[in-house]
Scaffold this motif. Structure first.
Motif, PDB file in Angstrom:
ATOM      1  N   LEU A   1     -11.866 -10.123   9.849  1.00 35.59           N
ATOM      2  CA  LEU A   1     -12.263  -9.976   8.459  1.00 35.59           C
ATOM      3  C   LEU A   1     -13.020  -8.670   8.297  1.00 35.59           C
ATOM      4  N   VAL A   2     -12.628  -7.893   7.305  1.00 33.96           N
ATOM      5  CA  VAL A   2     -13.345  -6.673   6.949  1.00 33.96           C
ATOM      6  C   VAL A   2     -13.835  -6.880   5.521  1.00 33.96           C
ATOM      7  N   GLN A   3     -15.128  -7.194   5.389  1.00 27.35           N
ATOM      8  CA  GLN A   3     -15.693  -7.477   4.083  1.00 27.35           C
ATOM      9  C   GLN A   3     -16.170  -6.184   3.433  1.00 27.35           C
ATOM     10  N   VAL A   4     -15.892  -6.081   2.126  1.00 26.60           N
ATOM     11  CA  VAL A   4     -16.235  -4.873   1.378  1.00 26.60           C
ATOM     12  C   VAL A   4     -17.165  -5.224   0.225  1.00 26.60           C
ATOM     13  N   SER A   5     -17.913  -4.242  -0.246  1.00 24.00           N
ATOM     14  CA  SER A   5     -18.835  -4.489  -1.355  1.00 24.00           C
ATOM     15  C   SER A   5     -18.226  -4.124  -2.704  1.00 24.00           C
ATOM     16  N   ASP A   6     -16.954  -3.750  -2.737  1.00 24.25           N
ATOM     17  CA  ASP A   6     -16.299  -3.467  -4.009  1.00 24.25           C
ATOM     18  C   ASP A   6     -16.328  -4.731  -4.869  1.00 24.25           C
ATOM     19  N   PRO A   7     -16.699  -4.629  -6.141  1.00 18.69           N
ATOM     20  CA  PRO A   7     -16.753  -5.827  -6.988  1.00 18.69           C
ATOM     21  C   PRO A   7     -15.342  -6.352  -7.286  1.00 18.69           C
ATOM     22  N   PRO A   8     -15.194  -7.689  -7.363  1.00 19.45           N
ATOM     23  CA  PRO A   8     -13.882  -8.255  -7.674  1.00 19.45           C
ATOM     24  C   PRO A   8     -13.495  -7.968  -9.120  1.00 19.45           C
TER      25      PRO A   8
ATOM     26  N   LEU B   1       0.873  -1.173   0.000  1.00 27.71           N
ATOM     27  CA  LEU B   1       0.000   0.000   0.000  1.00 27.71           C
ATOM     28  C   LEU B   1       0.907   1.219   0.000  1.00 27.71           C
ATOM     29  N   GLU B   2       0.642   2.160  -0.884  1.00 28.64           N
ATOM     30  CA  GLU B   2       1.471   3.365  -1.017  1.00 28.64           C
ATOM     31  C   GLU B   2       0.571   4.594  -1.026  1.00 28.64           C
TER      32      GLU B   2
ATOM     33  N   LEU C   1      -8.845   2.842   2.172  1.00 24.80           N
ATOM     34  CA  LEU C   1      -8.912   1.765   1.191  1.00 24.80           C
ATOM     35  C   LEU C   1     -10.261   1.692   0.490  1.00 24.80           C
ATOM     36  N   THR C   2     -11.334   1.934   1.222  1.00 26.77           N
ATOM     37  CA  THR C   2     -12.674   1.897   0.637  1.00 26.77           C
ATOM     38  C   THR C   2     -13.657   2.538   1.599  1.00 26.77           C
ATOM     39  N   ASP C   3     -14.735   3.023   1.056  1.00 31.34           N
ATOM     40  CA  ASP C   3     -15.852   3.499   1.876  1.00 31.34           C
ATOM     41  C   ASP C   3     -16.940   2.433   1.964  1.00 31.34           C
ATOM     42  N   ASN C   4     -16.721   1.307   1.302  1.00 29.32           N
ATOM     43  CA  ASN C   4     -17.759   0.294   1.137  1.00 29.32           C
ATOM     44  C   ASN C   4     -17.570  -0.914   2.055  1.00 29.32           C
TER      45      ASN C   4
ATOM     46  N   HIS D   1     -12.248 -23.351  -1.557  1.00 33.14           N
ATOM     47  CA  HIS D   1     -13.422 -22.479  -1.539  1.00 33.14           C
ATOM     48  C   HIS D   1     -13.014 -21.083  -1.990  1.00 33.14           C
ATOM     49  N   ARG D   2     -14.004 -20.262  -2.304  1.00 35.46           N
ATOM     50  CA  ARG D   2     -13.762 -18.861  -2.630  1.00 35.46           C
ATOM     51  C   ARG D   2     -14.167 -18.004  -1.433  1.00 35.46           C
ATOM     52  N   ASN D   3     -13.544 -16.845  -1.292  1.00 29.32           N
ATOM     53  CA  ASN D   3     -13.997 -15.908  -0.270  1.00 29.32           C
ATOM     54  C   ASN D   3     -15.438 -15.514  -0.600  1.00 29.32           C
ATOM     55  N   PRO D   4     -16.299 -15.354   0.414  1.00 28.04           N
ATOM     56  CA  PRO D   4     -17.696 -15.020   0.136  1.00 28.04           C
ATOM     57  C   PRO D   4     -17.859 -13.661  -0.541  1.00 28.04           C
ATOM     58  N   ARG D   5     -16.947 -12.756  -0.273  1.00 26.58           N
ATOM     59  CA  ARG D   5     -16.881 -11.452  -0.944  1.00 26.58           C
ATOM     60  C   ARG D   5     -15.469 -10.922  -0.747  1.00 26.58           C
ATOM     61  N   ALA D   6     -15.118  -9.862  -1.429  1.00 30.57           N
ATOM     62  CA  ALA D   6     -13.788  -9.286  -1.247  1.00 30.57           C
ATOM     63  C   ALA D   6     -13.635  -8.905   0.228  1.00 30.57           C
ATOM     64  N   GLN D   7     -12.468  -9.268   0.802  1.00 28.76           N
ATOM     65  CA  GLN D   7     -12.306  -9.012   2.228  1.00 28.76           C
ATOM     66  C   GLN D   7     -10.840  -8.891   2.616  1.00 28.76           C
ATOM     67  N   TRP D   8     -10.601  -7.992   3.552  1.00 34.49           N
ATOM     68  CA  TRP D   8      -9.292  -7.873   4.191  1.00 34.49           C
ATOM     69  C   TRP D   8      -9.287  -8.837   5.364  1.00 34.49           C
ATOM     70  N   ILE D   9      -8.208  -9.608   5.499  1.00 32.59           N
ATOM     71  CA  ILE D   9      -8.086 -10.589   6.574  1.00 32.59           C
ATOM     72  C   ILE D   9      -6.786 -10.293   7.313  1.00 32.59           C
ATOM     73  N   VAL D  10      -6.887 -10.064   8.620  1.00 26.27           N
ATOM     74  CA  VAL D  10      -5.719  -9.714   9.433  1.00 26.27           C
ATOM     75  C   VAL D  10      -5.665 -10.651  10.634  1.00 26.27           C
ATOM     76  N   PRO D  11      -4.640 -11.505  10.725  1.00 25.69           N
ATOM     77  CA  PRO D  11      -4.494 -12.331  11.921  1.00 25.69           C
ATOM     78  C   PRO D  11      -4.192 -11.443  13.145  1.00 25.69           C
ATOM     79  N   LEU D  12      -4.933 -11.672  14.217  1.00 25.64           N
ATOM     80  CA  LEU D  12      -4.702 -10.937  15.468  1.00 25.64           C
ATOM     81  C   LEU D  12      -3.865 -11.769  16.439  1.00 25.64           C
ATOM     82  N   ALA D  13      -3.974 -13.091  16.345  1.00 27.72           N
ATOM     83  CA  ALA D  13      -3.201 -14.013  17.195  1.00 27.72           C
ATOM     84  C   ALA D  13      -3.061 -15.328  16.443  1.00 27.72           C
TER      85      ALA D  13
END
Length: 162
Positions: free
Chosen positions: A147-154, A42-43, A62-65, A83-95
């Motif tokens: 998981l932060v799921q977004v509505s931006d189309p793939p 990310l820049e 990154l997005t408003d959606n 499997h496929r992700n159910p929608r575009a999503q940011w995934i961040v491991p916390l632990a």
């Protein structure tokens, strides 16, 4: 092939004067529906007021959606099939730690603070029945994911675009 992320924290000449870059993995599908993973950055952060009266900080929207924010706890030994992700999503491991394997055979392991943008909704089954990605827990402790799921189309064929 197992890949680890590069340093995911800021890079630049000076944290005060140069816009940082932040690493993440991008899981995406090409035009044929085969998934891949790329190490991306990310820049173009902007230094601005975000939470007055605190001092200015580096900001990258990154997005408003945003559709949903979910916390998952995966137990040791958990492994998902293809499997496929159910929608575009940011995934961040916390632990803990987890892995993601794409259809091209790339396996990426991630731990706390690393990020992945899962955008494999346009994946198509291959001759071996693989579609999208596999993922699972690495190690003997639970993996906690945000998981932060977004509505931006793939989009197909565009690595490192968010």
């Amino acid at each position: 092939m197992v890949k680890k992320t590069e340093d995911s924290v800021m890079h630049g000449k000076s944290a005060e004067t140069s816009s940082p870059t932040v690493g993440y993995w991008h899981l995406w599908a090409d035009e044929e529906g085969v998934t891949h993973q790329n190490s991306c950055r990310l820049e173009a952060f902007e230094k601005k007021t975000f939470a007055p009266p605190s001092p200015d900080m580096w900001v990258k929207r990154l997005t408003d959606n945003v559709d949903d924010i979910t916390i998952l706890v995966l137990q040791p030994g958990w492994s998902g099939g293809w499997h496929r992700n159910p929608r575009a999503q940011w995934i961040v491991p916390l632990a803990g730690a987890w892995f993601v394997e794409s259809m091209d055979g790339t396996r990426v392991e991630m731990g706390p603070g690393e990020a992945s943008f899962g955008e494999d909704q346009l994946a198509r089954p291959d001759a071996e029945g693989r579609e999208g990605h596999r993922s699972g827990v690495v190690g003997e402790v639970p993996c906690v994911l945000m998981l932060v799921q977004v509505s931006d189309p793939p989009t197909a064929g565009r690595p490192c675009h968010p």
